[in-house]
Design a protein around this motif. Structure first.
Motif, short mmCIF file in Angstrom:
data_model
loop_
_atom_site.label_atom_id
_atom_site.label_comp_id
_atom_site.label_asym_id
_atom_site.label_seq_id
_atom_site.Cartn_x
_atom_site.Cartn_y
_atom_site.Cartn_z
N GLY A 101 -42.26 -12.08 -66.12
CA GLY A 101 -41.55 -12.25 -64.99
C GLY A 101 -40.30 -11.85 -65.11
N HIS A 102 -39.68 -11.42 -66.29
CA HIS A 102 -38.24 -10.84 -66.41
C HIS A 102 -38.16 -9.46 -66.99
CE1 HIS A 102 -36.57 -14.97 -65.81
NE2 HIS A 102 -37.46 -15.24 -66.17
N GLY A 103 -39.22 -8.80 -67.55
CA GLY A 103 -39.19 -7.52 -68.09
C GLY A 103 -38.72 -7.42 -69.44
N GLY A 104 -37.65 -6.94 -69.74
CA GLY A 104 -37.44 -7.02 -71.30
C GLY A 104 -36.24 -7.90 -71.73
N VAL A 105 -35.65 -7.83 -72.92
CA VAL A 105 -34.62 -8.70 -73.50
C VAL A 105 -33.49 -8.14 -72.67
CG1 VAL A 105 -33.51 -9.54 -75.27
CG2 VAL A 105 -35.88 -9.25 -75.56
N MET A 106 -33.19 -6.87 -72.55
CA MET A 106 -32.03 -6.46 -71.92
C MET A 106 -31.89 -6.93 -70.46
SD MET A 106 -31.75 -2.34 -73.41
CE MET A 106 -30.42 -1.89 -71.95
N ASP A 107 -32.92 -6.78 -69.82
CA ASP A 107 -33.10 -7.41 -68.39
C ASP A 107 -32.50 -8.67 -68.53
OD1 ASP A 107 -34.19 -4.78 -67.42
OD2 ASP A 107 -36.05 -5.52 -68.04
N ARG A 108 -32.87 -9.64 -69.23
CA ARG A 108 -32.60 -11.00 -69.32
C ARG A 108 -31.08 -11.05 -69.74
NH1 ARG A 108 -33.42 -14.59 -66.26
NH2 ARG A 108 -31.42 -14.78 -65.96
N LEU A 109 -30.41 -10.50 -70.72
CA LEU A 109 -29.46 -10.65 -71.44
C LEU A 109 -28.22 -9.63 -71.05
CD1 LEU A 109 -30.31 -11.53 -75.12
CD2 LEU A 109 -29.97 -13.04 -73.05
N ASP A 110 -28.36 -8.86 -69.91
CA ASP A 110 -27.51 -7.92 -69.62
C ASP A 110 -26.12 -8.57 -69.21
OD1 ASP A 110 -28.50 -8.75 -67.34
OD2 ASP A 110 -29.13 -6.80 -66.61
N GLY A 111 -26.12 -9.81 -68.48
CA GLY A 111 -25.18 -10.38 -68.03
C GLY A 111 -24.35 -11.18 -69.08
N PHE A 112 -25.31 -11.97 -69.81
CA PHE A 112 -24.53 -12.56 -70.90
C PHE A 112 -24.10 -11.40 -72.13
CE2 PHE A 112 -25.05 -14.81 -74.99
CZ PHE A 112 -24.55 -15.87 -74.66
N TRP A 113 -24.38 -10.24 -72.16
CA TRP A 113 -23.85 -9.42 -73.20
C TRP A 113 -22.58 -9.09 -72.41
CZ3 TRP A 113 -21.79 -4.58 -72.19
CH2 TRP A 113 -21.34 -3.97 -73.18
N ALA A 114 -22.23 -8.96 -71.23
CA ALA A 114 -20.94 -8.58 -70.57
C ALA A 114 -19.87 -9.66 -70.93
CB ALA A 114 -21.19 -8.23 -69.06
N VAL A 115 -20.32 -10.90 -70.77
CA VAL A 115 -19.61 -12.03 -71.14
C VAL A 115 -19.16 -11.89 -72.57
CG1 VAL A 115 -19.40 -14.44 -71.09
CG2 VAL A 115 -20.16 -13.48 -69.20
N CYS A 116 -20.19 -11.92 -73.50
CA CYS A 116 -19.79 -11.82 -74.88
C CYS A 116 -18.88 -10.72 -75.34
CB CYS A 116 -21.39 -11.40 -75.75
SG CYS A 116 -22.52 -12.83 -75.77
N LEU A 117 -18.76 -9.55 -74.45
CA LEU A 117 -17.93 -8.41 -74.79
C LEU A 117 -16.49 -8.94 -74.53
CD1 LEU A 117 -17.78 -5.49 -75.63
CD2 LEU A 117 -17.75 -4.89 -73.34
N ILE A 118 -16.26 -9.76 -73.48
CA ILE A 118 -15.15 -10.24 -73.11
C ILE A 118 -14.68 -11.22 -74.22
CG2 ILE A 118 -13.92 -11.74 -71.54
CD1 ILE A 118 -15.53 -10.56 -69.23
N VAL A 119 -15.41 -12.39 -74.53
CA VAL A 119 -15.18 -13.20 -75.48
C VAL A 119 -14.97 -12.56 -76.84
CG1 VAL A 119 -16.16 -15.15 -76.79
CG2 VAL A 119 -16.64 -14.91 -74.34
N ALA A 120 -15.54 -11.33 -77.15
CA ALA A 120 -15.46 -10.81 -78.44
C ALA A 120 -13.94 -10.51 -78.45
CB ALA A 120 -16.13 -9.49 -78.56
N ALA A 121 -13.49 -9.56 -77.25
CA ALA A 121 -11.87 -9.40 -77.01
C ALA A 121 -10.81 -10.55 -77.34
CB ALA A 121 -11.69 -8.76 -75.79
N VAL A 122 -11.35 -11.63 -77.00
CA VAL A 122 -10.57 -13.11 -77.13
C VAL A 122 -10.56 -13.33 -78.76
CG1 VAL A 122 -10.38 -15.45 -76.63
CG2 VAL A 122 -10.88 -13.87 -74.79
#
Length: 285
Positions: A256-277
């Motif tokens: 129903g979701h495809g792959g892990v990238m399909d599920r976590l692409d938005g969370f990945w972007a938030v992680c990138l911001i948090v990494a900068a913090v």
């Protein structure tokens, strides 16, 4: 990943829209339960959960982009992600972890064939490393801890769910039709509003149980808006990559979701911001 909104799901005699949505919801509930359980446990369990997610994302990335020799590159980059996780668990310093990351990045580029293959291999490793490292770092951080992690989950999940349902309910102008023709501005706005409320709710509940977020409610609301926008940009970025690679889903691993990238692409972007913090806090502490 922010779900596609604004049009009906394709129907078929064997698999109608209701069954598609049921499969999607059940898969999401299983993934949420695993994420929350491992977040509660912390330590090895949580780090290994995100290591598995990162390896899956790297494999999907290199499969989609056609890196060759495929399996040797994937094995090498997987080993690099394992080493980064072990260094994280061992509380190794930032300098050593950065050196190891650069070393495996360079090794992956050397092993891959062709200039384009080298670039895709390096980017795939860096992409996966963000998801492998940031959630465990947030979980163990003295100023963020499990509350900061739950805040990230709440913002991304609220964005995802609200964008899907408000987009389907209200429709309207398309957000970025050249990349993802089903996403709408109504879904985008609904996602931002829901993420802000969700982030504030987590902070309020945390305070009720004695946790103390490092910033106040106005700052948390502003951060939730930024994180929600980043989440939706991350989704569009992955959609652009899939369009470039001419694939519908990053894989078929999650029903129903495809792959892990399909599920976590938005969370990945938030992680990138948090990494900068996290980096800013590290160098200003």
């Amino acid at each position: 990943m922010v779900a596609n909104e604004g049009s009906s799901l394709p129907s078929s005699p064997k698999r109608g829209p209701s069954k598609e949505l049921t499969t999607r919801v059940l898969s999401a509930l299983v993934m949420i339960a695993l994420a929350l359980l491992t977040a509660y446990l912390g330590g090895w369990a949580f780090a290994l959960f995100w290591l598995a997610a990162g390896i899956a994302m790297m494999v999907e990335w290199t499969d989609m982009t056609g890196v060759e020799p495929r399996r040797p590159v994937q094995a090498l980059l997987s080993a690099g992600l394992v080493v980064l996780t072990l260094l994280l668990i061992a509380n190794a310093g930032l300098g050593l972890s950065a050196a190891v990351m650069l070393g495996f990045l360079a090794a992956g580029a050397l092993l891959a064939r062709g200039e384009e293959g080298k670039r895709w291999a390096s980017l795939g490793f860096a992409y996966a490393a963000v998801i492998v490292l940031v959630p465990p770092l947030v979980r163990e951080h003295p100023d963020f801890g499990i509350l900061g992690l739950l805040w990230m989950f709440a913002v991304v999940w609220a964005t995802d769910i609200a964008a899907y349902f408000t987009g389907r309910a209200f429709g309207g102008p398309k957000l970025c039709p050249s990349i993802s023709p089903k996403k709408t501005w109504s879904g985008f706005i609904g996602g931002v509003v829901a993420a802000t409320l969700g982030g504030l709710l987590v902070a309020w509940i945390g305070r009720r149980f004695g946790a103390h977020p490092p910033v106040g409610y106005p700052a948390l609301a502003a951060l939730a808006v930024v994180a929600s926008i980043a989440s939706q940009i991350g989704d569009l970025g992955e959609s652009a990559l899939k369009r470039h690679c001419q694939v519908k889903d990053s894989s078929h691993l999650i029903p129903g979701h495809g792959g892990v990238m399909d599920r976590l692409d938005g969370f990945w972007a938030v992680c990138l911001i948090v990494a900068a913090v996290l980096l800013a806090l590290h160098f200003t502490a």
